[in-house]
Design an enzyme around this catalytic site. Structure first.
Site, PDB file in Angstrom:
ATOM      1  N   ARG A   1      -3.148 -11.871   3.859  1.00 35.06           N
ATOM      2  CA  ARG A   1      -4.487 -11.499   3.400  1.00 35.06           C
ATOM      3  C   ARG A   1      -4.684 -11.943   1.957  1.00 35.06           C
ATOM      4  NH1 ARG A   1      -7.899  -7.908   4.673  1.00 35.06           N
ATOM      5  NH2 ARG A   1      -9.167  -9.701   4.201  1.00 35.06           N
TER       6      ARG A   1
ATOM      7  N   TYR B   1       0.837  -1.203   0.000  1.00 39.87           N
ATOM      8  CA  TYR B   1       0.000   0.000   0.000  1.00 39.87           C
ATOM      9  C   TYR B   1       0.866   1.244   0.000  1.00 39.87           C
ATOM     10  CZ  TYR B   1      -4.328  -2.473   1.244  1.00 39.87           C
ATOM     11  OH  TYR B   1      -5.428  -3.285   1.245  1.00 39.87           O
TER      12      TYR B   1
ATOM     13  N   HIS C   1      -7.418  -8.340  -2.271  1.00 44.12           N
ATOM     14  CA  HIS C   1      -8.740  -7.719  -2.110  1.00 44.12           C
ATOM     15  C   HIS C   1      -8.686  -6.249  -2.482  1.00 44.12           C
ATOM     16  CE1 HIS C   1      -6.569  -7.102   1.674  1.00 44.12           C
ATOM     17  NE2 HIS C   1      -7.179  -5.928   1.701  1.00 44.12           N
TER      18      HIS C   1
ATOM     19  N   TYR D   1      -0.990  -9.804   0.748  1.00 47.72           N
ATOM     20  CA  TYR D   1       0.086  -9.231   1.557  1.00 47.72           C
ATOM     21  C   TYR D   1       0.105  -9.837   2.958  1.00 47.72           C
ATOM     22  CZ  TYR D   1      -3.640  -5.984   3.183  1.00 47.72           C
ATOM     23  OH  TYR D   1      -4.788  -5.425   3.689  1.00 47.72           O
TER      24      TYR D   1
HETATM   25 FE   LIG Z   1      -6.297  -4.260   2.692  1.00 42.02          FE
END
Ligand SMILES: [Fe+2]
Lengths: 194, 267
Positions: free
Chosen positions: B180, B131, B183, B170
Site C-alpha cells: 500500500r 498498525y 496513507h 506496508y
Molecule cells: Fe491503511
C-alpha cells in the site's frame, strides 16, 4: 481546486475503503449505546453483516443516526462522551468475529406527520470501496410503510430488506447483506456522484 | 522446481502477480475512459482489490430523496474532542520515531462552504508501516510512542489540523508483493448525514500509486489526484516539521440543491 469548479459546484473528494485496521481509530467505548440499557424505552437493534456467500463479515462497521421517540432530531453534542441523560441520536458499532453488530437505542418517532419512522444507516467494511447508505424502517405502521416514497419505489421482493424484524422482547433485527440473495437496498442521494 | 512453479501469473501461494493485477486495473480504466461522464468516486465493483469481490452490492444503488433525518447530522462538541487529540506525537511518554508532519486543510461542502465545528477522525500506520492492531502481522517494529489515531473539530473556516508522523508503506496479501502507498485514513462528517465520508489521504509522488488497486479503484486520474495531499512549505516549521495540505470536498448539501433546482421548501 478552482479547476474543479463548474457552476459553483465543487467535485467531491473520492471515498476509499475503511480497510481492516480501523478498530483502534473509529469504534469507542459507549459508541453502541445511544441510551443506557436501563432507559425505559431501550431497544436492542442488532443484526449480521454478510457477504456474497452469506458468510459473516467480521470487519464491518455500522453507524446509525435517528430521531428520538417523539420524532425530534437531536442537536446535542456528546455522542463520543456519552452523558446517559442526553440523547444525541448517533451511534457507531463494529461487527464482532461472527459479523454481528448491536446497538442500544430507542424506536425513532416519525419526523414528519404520517411519515414512516426509520433509522438511517451507514455501512463500511474492509473490501467495500465506498461507504453505503441504507435505512432500517420500523415494521409496525403498515399504513405509513405503504405510503413511504422510497419503499413504494422498490420492487416488492426487495422492499423487506429495509424493514427491521421485531423480535420477542422488543429487539429490532436488521441484517445487512452486501451482495447476493436478498441483497440489501443501498441508496444514492441526489448530488452523489457515481 | 518446474517452470510452472515460476508461472508469471500466479505464485505458489496462490496469489496473483503484480503484472496480472496491473493488467486488470488498466483494462477497467480503459473501459471507464470510454464513458462520457467521468467517475469521481471509486468503483465498488473492482476485482483487482480482491476483498471487494464478495463485498460489493451487485444491484445499482437506488436513487432516493433524502428525508428529514438524513438532511441533519450529528453534532460534536468540546466534550467529545479535546484539542490535544489532534496531536498524535504526544499520546505516549516519548517522541515517536519518524518524520514529524502537520496535515491541515479545509472541509468544504460541494458548494464551497466551510463545514464548521464538525468531527474529523484519522488513523494510520507508524513510520515503519505497522498498525497498532492485533490483525496487523507485518514484521515491522511497533513504536511504543505512537498509537496513530487522532480526532479534531474543524474551526469556523472549516479548517482541521493534525500533528503526526509520516506513515510508512506496508505490505498486504491482495497479490504477490503488494504494498500500500503510505496513507492516512480519514473519517469526515458534513452538515447532513448524506455527506458522510470515509477515505484515505496519500502523499505526493508515491511510486506505488500505479500498482495499488485501492487507489486505482478511482479510475479517473483527476479524481484520484484529489486524494493526494500537497507539500506546503508555508506550513512547514523551522527545525521542527514538514507541512502537508489537503482539502476535502463533501457532496453538495441538499438544502441548496432544492433551492437551485426549483424546489419550494425554502422559497
Ligand atoms: Fe491503511
Amino acid at each position: 481546486m478552482s479547476d474543479d469548479a463548474t457552476a459553483g459546484a465543487l467535485v467531491p473528494t473520492p471515498g476509499q475503503t475503511v480497510g481492516p485496521f480501523f478498530h483502534f481509530g473509529l469504534p469507542y467505548a459507549g459508541g453502541e449505546s445511544l441510551v443506557p440499557t436501563s432507559h425505559p424505552g431501550a431497544v436492542r437493534l442488532h443484526g449480521t453483516v454478510t457477504d456474497g456467500h452469506g458468510d459473516p463479515i467480521p470487519d464491518a462497521m455500522l453507524e446509525i443516526w435517528q430521531a428520538d421517540e417523539q420524532g425530534n432530531i437531536s442537536t446535542e453534542p456528546g455522542s463520543l462522551s456519552r452523558d446517559p441523560y442526553v440523547f444525541t441520536g448517533w451511534g457507531r458499532a463494529a461487527t464482532d468475529a461472527a459479523g454481528h453488530y448491536r446497538f442500544t437505542t430507542v424506536n425513532p418517532g416519525a419526523t414528519d406527520e404520517g411519515s414512516a419512522p426509520f433509522i438511517s444507516v451507514c455501512v463500511v467494511a474492509r473490501g467495500l470501496l465506498n461507504r453505503l447508505f441504507t435505512r432500517a424502517y420500523l415494521p409496525e405502521d403498515a399504513a405509513s410503510l405503504a405510503a413511504d416514497p422510497l419503499l413504494s419505489s422498490l420492487d416488492e421482493e426487495r422492499r423487506p430488506t429495509l424493514v427491521g424484524t421485531r423480535e420477542e422482547g422488543g429487539a429490532l433485527r436488521f441484517d445487512v447483506r452486501l451482495q447476493g440473495e436478498n441483497e440489501t437496498v443501498f441508496l444514492q442521494f441526489p448530488r452523489h456522484d457515481a | 522446481m518446474t517452470t510452472t512453479d515460476r508461472d508469471e501469473t500466479r505464485s505458489r501461494d496462490g496469489l496473483a502477480s503484480q503484472a496480472v493485477i496491473t493488467a486488470e486495473i488498466e483494462r477497467i480504466r480503459e473501459e471507464d475512459a470510454r464513458s462520457v461522464v467521468p467517475r469521481t468516486q471509486p468503483r465498488i465493483d473492482f476485482a483487482p482489490y480482491r476483498s471487494s469481490i464478495l463485498r460489493h452490492p451487485t444491484k445499482d444503488l437506488h436513487q432516493a430523496d433524502p428525508e428529514t433525518i438524513e438532511l441533519a447530522s450529528p453534532v460534536f462538541g468540546h466534550q467529545d474532542v479535546k484539542p490535544l487529540e489532534a496531536d498524535l506525537t504526544i499520546q505516549q511518554n516519548g517522541e515517536p520515531i519518524g518524520e514529524r508532519i502537520r496535515i491541515s486543510g479545509r472541509v468544504l461542502d460541494g458548494d464551497g462552504r466551510p463545514v464548521r465545528r464538525q468531527l474529523v477522525e484519522i488513523w494510520q500506520a507508524n513510520a515503519a508501516g505497522r498498525y497498532v492492531h492485533k490483525r496487523d502481522q507485518h514484521p515491522a517494529p511497533i513504536d511504543p510512542n505512537f498509537t496513530g489515531a487522532g480526532r479534531a473539530l474543524t474551526d469556523d473556516e472549516g479548517t482541521y489540523s493534525f500533528l503526526t508522523i509520516k506513515p510508512g508503506p506496508y505490505p498486504w496479501r491482495n497479490h504477490r508483493n503488494a504494498w500500500r502507498p503510505a496513507h492516512v485514513h480519514f473519517s469526515i462528517f458534513g452538515t447532513e448525514f448524506t455527506q458522510r465520508m470515509i477515505t484515505q489521504m496519500y502523499f505526493p509522488g508515491d511510486p506505488l500509486f500505479p500498482l495499488d488497486p485501492i487507489y486505482q479503484s478511482i479510475t479517473d486520474q483527476h479524481a484520484r489526484d484529489r486524494l493526494v495531499a500537497q507539500y506546503d512549505h508555508d506550513s512547514s516549521e523551522h527545525e521542527w516539521l514538514l507541512g502537508y495540505r489537503w482539502d476535502i470536498v463533501l457532496t453538495g448539501s441538499h438544502a441548496t440543491w432544492t433551492e437551485r433546482d426549483g424546489g419550494t421548501d425554502h422559497v
